[in-house]
Motif scaffolding. Structure first.
Motif, PDB file in Angstrom:
ATOM      1  N   HIS A 215      44.570  50.789 -14.107  1.00 33.43           N
ATOM      2  CA  HIS A 215      45.396  51.989 -14.205  1.00 33.43           C
ATOM      3  C   HIS A 215      45.208  52.778 -13.077  1.00 33.43           C
ATOM      4  CE1 HIS A 215      46.653  51.978 -18.561  1.00 33.43           C
ATOM      5  NE2 HIS A 215      45.485  51.277 -18.620  1.00 33.43           N
ATOM      6  N   HIS A 217      42.496  53.637 -11.224  1.00 36.32           N
ATOM      7  CA  HIS A 217      41.224  54.459 -11.084  1.00 36.32           C
ATOM      8  C   HIS A 217      40.004  53.317 -10.738  1.00 36.32           C
ATOM      9  CE1 HIS A 217      42.887  58.314 -12.735  1.00 36.32           C
ATOM     10  NE2 HIS A 217      43.677  57.330 -13.468  1.00 36.32           N
ATOM     11  N   ALA A 235      39.302  61.669 -14.866  1.00 35.22           N
ATOM     12  CA  ALA A 235      40.419  61.626 -14.327  1.00 35.22           C
ATOM     13  C   ALA A 235      41.667  60.940 -15.150  1.00 35.22           C
ATOM     14  CB  ALA A 235      40.454  61.193 -12.839  1.00 35.22           C
ATOM     15  N   PHE A 236      41.274  59.909 -15.695  1.00 33.70           N
ATOM     16  CA  PHE A 236      42.208  59.081 -16.353  1.00 33.70           C
ATOM     17  C   PHE A 236      42.611  60.010 -17.756  1.00 33.70           C
ATOM     18  CE2 PHE A 236      43.289  56.196 -20.092  1.00 33.70           C
ATOM     19  CZ  PHE A 236      44.347  55.568 -19.562  1.00 33.70           C
ATOM     20  N   GLN A 237      41.538  60.583 -18.680  1.00 27.77           N
ATOM     21  CA  GLN A 237      41.623  61.541 -19.705  1.00 27.77           C
ATOM     22  C   GLN A 237      42.587  62.668 -19.273  1.00 27.77           C
ATOM     23  OE1 GLN A 237      37.765  61.923 -20.581  1.00 27.77           O
ATOM     24  NE2 GLN A 237      37.639  60.407 -22.220  1.00 27.77           N
ATOM     25  N   THR A 238      42.399  63.227 -18.184  1.00 25.94           N
ATOM     26  CA  THR A 238      43.138  64.395 -17.767  1.00 25.94           C
ATOM     27  C   THR A 238      44.642  63.854 -17.869  1.00 25.94           C
ATOM     28  OG1 THR A 238      41.362  65.276 -16.786  1.00 25.94           O
ATOM     29  CG2 THR A 238      43.534  66.140 -16.202  1.00 25.94           C
ATOM     30  N   ALA A 239      44.909  62.892 -17.015  1.00 30.18           N
ATOM     31  CA  ALA A 239      46.082  62.124 -16.753  1.00 30.18           C
ATOM     32  C   ALA A 239      46.797  62.083 -17.870  1.00 30.18           C
ATOM     33  CB  ALA A 239      46.202  61.250 -15.730  1.00 30.18           C
ATOM     34  N   ARG A 240      46.172  61.536 -19.019  1.00 30.97           N
ATOM     35  CA  ARG A 240      46.798  61.235 -20.381  1.00 30.97           C
ATOM     36  C   ARG A 240      46.754  62.260 -21.403  1.00 30.97           C
ATOM     37  NH1 ARG A 240      48.145  55.701 -20.501  1.00 30.97           N
ATOM     38  NH2 ARG A 240      48.498  55.040 -18.463  1.00 30.97           N
TER      39      ARG A 240
END
Length: 262
Positions: A215, A217, A235-240
């Motif tokens: 993804h 990252h 960072a992934f959670q924030t983007a989603r």
């Protein structure tokens, strides 16, 4: 010389003497009779009172219907069904790793504990689970293989959904009382995912790291949930638009495994 023989007169019977005495005194006899009747009546009343005060056996309460139906387990809204027979775990309950613990896969068929946090019934809420089947390729397939290994069903993480992976998925489904069709769909995903967090180690962490890299990252796929992995997850959670808590639970897994198949 012989003396007079001893007197053979008998002493009066005490009972007869008492009867004669009472007959000569009718008032005293009446008092005795009344007293005896009063004592008998009192004894009868006391016995009847003890019988009346004995508590009746408690009525058997009906069996709580929640013990026999799955719906009660979902009253809190988490969608996890109530446990089945002793030693079994519902098929849609993801496992949880405690912080700092190593993932130690157990033998095939070992039940997995419930996940904490954001678990819901598969296919509901904001999640979507991909259907992965024989012939598919990619990091989503590798995640399935690594999660199978985490549960004790060792599978090479070659990212190819071939006969070996299909066979392992089928066995895993059968052991979890799922439809044993070899296809990884919502129910199978929900049984496979393992909540991981900083400090954890093992194949489930490796699957997380490989999916993060897919993804955009990139982190080392070393199976150690360290600071770098925690930052990438956040960072992934924030983007989603997910809760940025660095914990890979069902919502984060759902977002991670949804990759375009090549």
């Amino acid at each position: 010389m012989t003396g007079d023989p001893p007197s053979t007169a008998r002493r009066p019977d005490p009972t007869r003497r008492l009867a004669d005495w009472l007959r000569s005194r009718p008032l005293v006899l009446a008092v005795f009779v009344i007293a005896a009747l009063t004592m008998a009546a009192s004894a009868y009343q006391n016995a009847q009172g003890r019988a009346d005060s004995t508590p009746a056996p408690a009525a058997t309460s009906p069996v709580d219907d929640c013990a026999t139906r799955d719906a009660c387990a979902g009253e809190a809204g988490d969608g996890i069904r109530s446990p089945g027979p002793a030693g079994e775990t519902p098929a849609d309950a993801p496992a949880t790793l405690s912080p700092g613990s190593s993932q130690a896969p157990g033998p095939p068929g070992t039940p997995t504990p419930h996940a904490t946090g954001d678990a819901r019934t598969p296919g509901t809420g904001p999640r979507a689970w991909p259907h992965v089947t024989s012939g598919d390729r990619g990091e989503t397939v590798a995640a399935i293989q690594l999660l199978l290994t985490a549960h004790g069903y060792r599978t090479a993480p070659d990212a190819v959904y071939g006969p070996a992976t299909t066979s392992q998925v089928t066995v895993y489904q059968r052991d979890r009382s799922l439809t044993d069709d070899g296809i990884t769909g919502p129910d199978t995903w929900h049984a496979l995912i393992v909540t991981v967090r900083p400090g954890d180690r093992g194949p489930a962490v490796t699957a997380t790291q490989r999916l993060l890299a897919a993804h955009g990252h990139p982190v080392p796929a070393n199976g150690v949930f360290g600071e770098e992995t925690a930052q990438a997850v956040t960072a992934f959670q924030t983007a989603r638009a997910l809760a940025p808590d660095a914990v890979v639970g069902p919502d984060t897994w759902s977002a991670l495994v949804n990759l375009e198949q090549p």
